[in-house]
Design an enzyme around this catalytic site. Structure first.
Site, PDB file in Angstrom:
ATOM      1  NE  ARG A 122     -28.152  -2.578  25.772  1.00  0.00           N
ATOM      2  CZ  ARG A 122     -29.284  -2.035  26.215  1.00  0.00           C
ATOM      3  NH1 ARG A 122     -30.424  -2.322  25.613  1.00  0.00           N
ATOM      4  NH2 ARG A 122     -29.283  -1.216  27.256  1.00  0.00           N
TER       5      ARG A 122
ATOM      6  N   GLY B 186     -27.803   0.403  38.667  1.00  0.00           N
ATOM      7  CA  GLY B 186     -29.116   0.762  38.131  1.00  0.00           C
ATOM      8  C   GLY B 186     -29.339   2.271  38.111  1.00  0.00           C
TER       9      GLY B 186
HETATM   10  C1  UD1 Z   1     -33.935   3.033  30.739  1.00  0.00           C
HETATM   11  C2  UD1 Z   1     -35.224   2.934  31.554  1.00  0.00           C
HETATM   12  C3  UD1 Z   1     -36.378   2.575  30.630  1.00  0.00           C
HETATM   13  C4  UD1 Z   1     -36.491   3.606  29.539  1.00  0.00           C
HETATM   14  C5  UD1 Z   1     -35.154   3.777  28.795  1.00  0.00           C
HETATM   15  C6  UD1 Z   1     -35.246   4.968  27.893  1.00  0.00           C
HETATM   16  C7  UD1 Z   1     -34.680   2.224  33.834  1.00  0.00           C
HETATM   17  C8  UD1 Z   1     -34.624   1.097  34.778  1.00  0.00           C
HETATM   18  N1  UD1 Z   1     -35.074   1.944  32.579  1.00  0.00           N
HETATM   19  O1  UD1 Z   1     -33.656   1.741  30.216  1.00  0.00           O
HETATM   20  O2  UD1 Z   1     -37.595   2.533  31.356  1.00  0.00           O
HETATM   21  O3  UD1 Z   1     -37.512   3.223  28.646  1.00  0.00           O
HETATM   22  O4  UD1 Z   1     -34.087   4.021  29.728  1.00  0.00           O
HETATM   23  O5  UD1 Z   1     -34.107   5.099  27.065  1.00  0.00           O
HETATM   24  O6  UD1 Z   1     -34.408   3.344  34.220  1.00  0.00           O
HETATM   25  N2  UD1 Z   1     -26.885   4.467  33.993  1.00  0.00           N
HETATM   26  C9  UD1 Z   1     -26.091   4.859  35.045  1.00  0.00           C
HETATM   27  N3  UD1 Z   1     -25.885   3.998  36.062  1.00  0.00           N
HETATM   28  C10 UD1 Z   1     -26.444   2.766  36.116  1.00  0.00           C
HETATM   29  C11 UD1 Z   1     -27.274   2.365  35.045  1.00  0.00           C
HETATM   30  C12 UD1 Z   1     -27.480   3.244  33.984  1.00  0.00           C
HETATM   31  O7  UD1 Z   1     -25.562   5.959  35.069  1.00  0.00           O
HETATM   32  O8  UD1 Z   1     -26.209   2.055  37.109  1.00  0.00           O
HETATM   33  C13 UD1 Z   1     -27.089   5.396  32.876  1.00  0.00           C
HETATM   34  C14 UD1 Z   1     -26.563   4.843  31.552  1.00  0.00           C
HETATM   35  O9  UD1 Z   1     -25.215   5.252  31.361  1.00  0.00           O
HETATM   36  C15 UD1 Z   1     -27.486   5.472  30.537  1.00  0.00           C
HETATM   37  C16 UD1 Z   1     -28.783   5.681  31.310  1.00  0.00           C
HETATM   38  O10 UD1 Z   1     -28.472   5.599  32.684  1.00  0.00           O
HETATM   39  O11 UD1 Z   1     -26.994   6.717  30.084  1.00  0.00           O
HETATM   40  C17 UD1 Z   1     -29.843   4.646  30.948  1.00  0.00           C
HETATM   41  O12 UD1 Z   1     -29.344   3.354  31.241  1.00  0.00           O
HETATM   42  P1  UD1 Z   1     -29.622   2.115  30.317  1.00  0.00           P
HETATM   43  O13 UD1 Z   1     -28.957   0.942  30.912  1.00  0.00           O
HETATM   44  O14 UD1 Z   1     -29.316   2.447  28.906  1.00  0.00           O
HETATM   45  O15 UD1 Z   1     -31.205   1.958  30.530  1.00  0.00           O
HETATM   46  P2  UD1 Z   1     -32.241   1.337  29.531  1.00  0.00           P
HETATM   47  O16 UD1 Z   1     -32.166  -0.154  29.597  1.00  0.00           O
HETATM   48  O17 UD1 Z   1     -32.138   1.953  28.204  1.00  0.00           O
HETATM   49 CA    CA Z   2     -30.653   3.294  27.256  1.00  0.00          CA
END
Ligand code: UD1
Ligand code: CA
Length: 453
Positions: free
Chosen positions: A16, A79
């Site tokens: 995004r 995830g």
């Molecule tokens: C996540 C939470 C949500 C919370 C929000 C707060 C989950 C499933 N959801 O959603 O409940 O309200 O954060 O900001 O946890 N990342 C990884 N590996 C992955 C996926 C993500 O390292 O496979 C990291 C991303 O780089 C990021 C963080 O985890 O820094 C959060 O991931 P993102 O996809 O932004 O989650 P949200 O949809 O914001």
């Molecule tokens: Ca996020």
């Protein structure tokens, strides 16, 4: 707190953001999002800081090569739960604190609220007006949080919940490992959600607590450029308010940018549109006029920096008047009562007490004594295309306008250089140096005229 490890999730692409840069390397207040999170982690003095990287991980690893952090790769971003699971063998402390690389403004007091709790799981939550995009906190009748539902998986009832998951957890490491070994991806995104931890812990009868951050914007995640810009303004406004509370006068707290640290003594005033970068120190009664940029510099007491000036790597003495439109470059040191006026550039030079360069000049690699007057249009010719040379102006020197000082050159104390001179040889003290051609007059001079064809 040596019985805690910190895991920072930073493997995601940040689709995004619509950028080729990894999301966590985007900057807030002059530092990458990840810098902010690593700093927050360090404040609790953990045993280990583990960063989960994946997307563009080479760039991130290189950037933090000198930093004592452990990197763990998440090859496929399946995830947030899957991300933490990659670190499972590194988790050796009693507790694990999980921070998100895209939630940069988290503060020490909020983190401590989590780490000081005895609960098996404690999650930082917040009640917000607009919960869209965040996981919702679902509570059992007892009031204890029983699960987190991601927006995409939430029914209308759950969607209306305004208490959101900030994504920040502190968990008993044994419980966390049990959960990670049982991770599932049976949700609408087909991802392994870290947020399922709450339901898992609840089913096991573990103690679950929630805590709230101290400031409203602290838990804001950065998923888009719009959110990044919004968060920057929240963050800057908070910094401005802290300065106001400490007694600094700020014309408009919405129009100041601090990208680093600023230390202000009493009765400092800062007008609109100023940017401070790196480490900046402002002494007593310093006045900063509008649209000034100051980077890694100290401004001493009772000095005024006039509008549109640019100061970097300098030590500006007390009772100086700098600008408007002055450019002060690294290695500049001015003593008291110095005046640097409009369109004057100064680089790697020292300027003695009471000396002035009021208009349109270049002063580079110069040593200027006290009570020296540098006339308009004076240039130190410090560079021959290969090497840099020094210009020395001893005390009480007067340099007439439009003079070139071809370095290395020394102008002796008290001497005057006539306007329009090109000085290539040292000038002894106490006299007049003059190198321009004598003025002549041609009485019957006719200007060329255009011939009409
Ligand atoms: C996540 C939470 C949500 C919370 C929000 C707060 C989950 C499933 N959801 O959603 O409940 O309200 O954060 O900001 O946890 N990342 C990884 N590996 C992955 C996926 C993500 O390292 O496979 C990291 C991303 O780089 C990021 C963080 O985890 O820094 C959060 O991931 P993102 O996809 O932004 O989650 P949200 O949809 O914001
Ligand atoms: Ca996020």
């Amino acid at each position: 707190m040596k019985n805690i490890d910190v895991v920072i999730l930073a493997a995601g692409k940040g689709t995004r953001m619509k950028s080729t840069q990894p999301k966590v390397m985007h900057r807030l207040a002059g530092k990458s999002l990840l810098d902010h999170v690593i700093e927050a982690a360090r404040r609790i003095n953990p045993a280990k800081v583990i960063i989960i990287v994946g997307h563009e991980e080479v760039a991130i690893r290189e950037h933090y090569a000198q930093n004592p952090v452990t990197f763990v790769s998440q090859k496929e971003q399946l995830g947030t739960g899957h991300a933490v699971a990659q670190a499972i063998d590194h988790l050796t402390s009693l507790k694990t604190l999980i921070l998100l690389g895209d939630v940069p403004c988290i503060r020490e007091d909020s983190v401590k609220r989590l780490t000081q709790s005895d609960a098996d799981v404690i999650v930082l939550t917040q009640t917000v007006d607009d919960p869209s995009g965040y996981g919702r906190i679902i509570r059992a009748e007892t009031g204890q949080a029983s699960k987190i539902v991601e927006e995409k998986d939430a029914n209308p009832n759950e969607q209306s919940v305004k208490e959101i998951n900030t994504g920040i957890f502190c968990v008993d490491t044994t419980l966390l490992k049990q959960f990670l070994r049982a991770l599932k991806n049976d949700n609408s995104k087909g991802e392994y959600y870290l947020t399922d931890l709450i339901e898992f812990a609840s089913n096991k009868g573990a103690s679950i607590e929630t805590a709230h951050p101290s400031l409203t914007f602290e838990a804001n995640g950065v998923n888009s450029k719009r959110q990044l810009a919004d968060l920057e303004r929240h963050y800057q406004l908070e910094l401005a308010r802290e300065l106001l509370d400490s007694g600094v006068t700020i014309s408009d707290p919405n129009r100041i940018d601090i990208r680093g640290t600023i230390a202000c003594d009493t009765d400092v005033s800062i007008d609109v549109g100023c940017v401070f970068e790196g480490n900046v120190r402002l002494g007593k009664n310093v006045k900063i006029e509008p649209n000034v940029i100051i980077r890694n510099s100290t401004i001493q007491d009772n000095t005024t920096i006039k509008a549109f000036s640019h100061i970097e790597g300098a030590l500006i003495g007390s009772q100086n008047e700098i600008g408007p439109y002055a450019r002060i470059r690294p290695g500049t040191e001015s003593h008291t009562q110095v005046k640097i006026g409009n369109f004057v550039e100064v680089k790697a030079s020292t300027i003695g007490v009471g000396s002035k360069a009021n208009h349109l000049a270049y002063i580079g690699d110069a040593k200027i004594g006290s009570s020296v007057n540098v006339g308009a249009g004076t240039i130190t010719c410090n560079y021959d295309g290969a090497n840099k040379y020094q210009t020395t102006l001893e005390d009480n020197v007067f340099i007439g306008s439009d003079t070139q000082l071809v370095a290395p050159v020394i102008i002796g104390a008290g001497s005057t250089v006539a306007a329009g001179s090109t000085i290539t040889k040292d000038v002894p003290p106490g006299g007049l140096a003059l190198s321009r051609a004598k003025q002549t007059f041609i009485a019957d001079w006719k200007r060329p005229t255009k011939t009409i064809k």
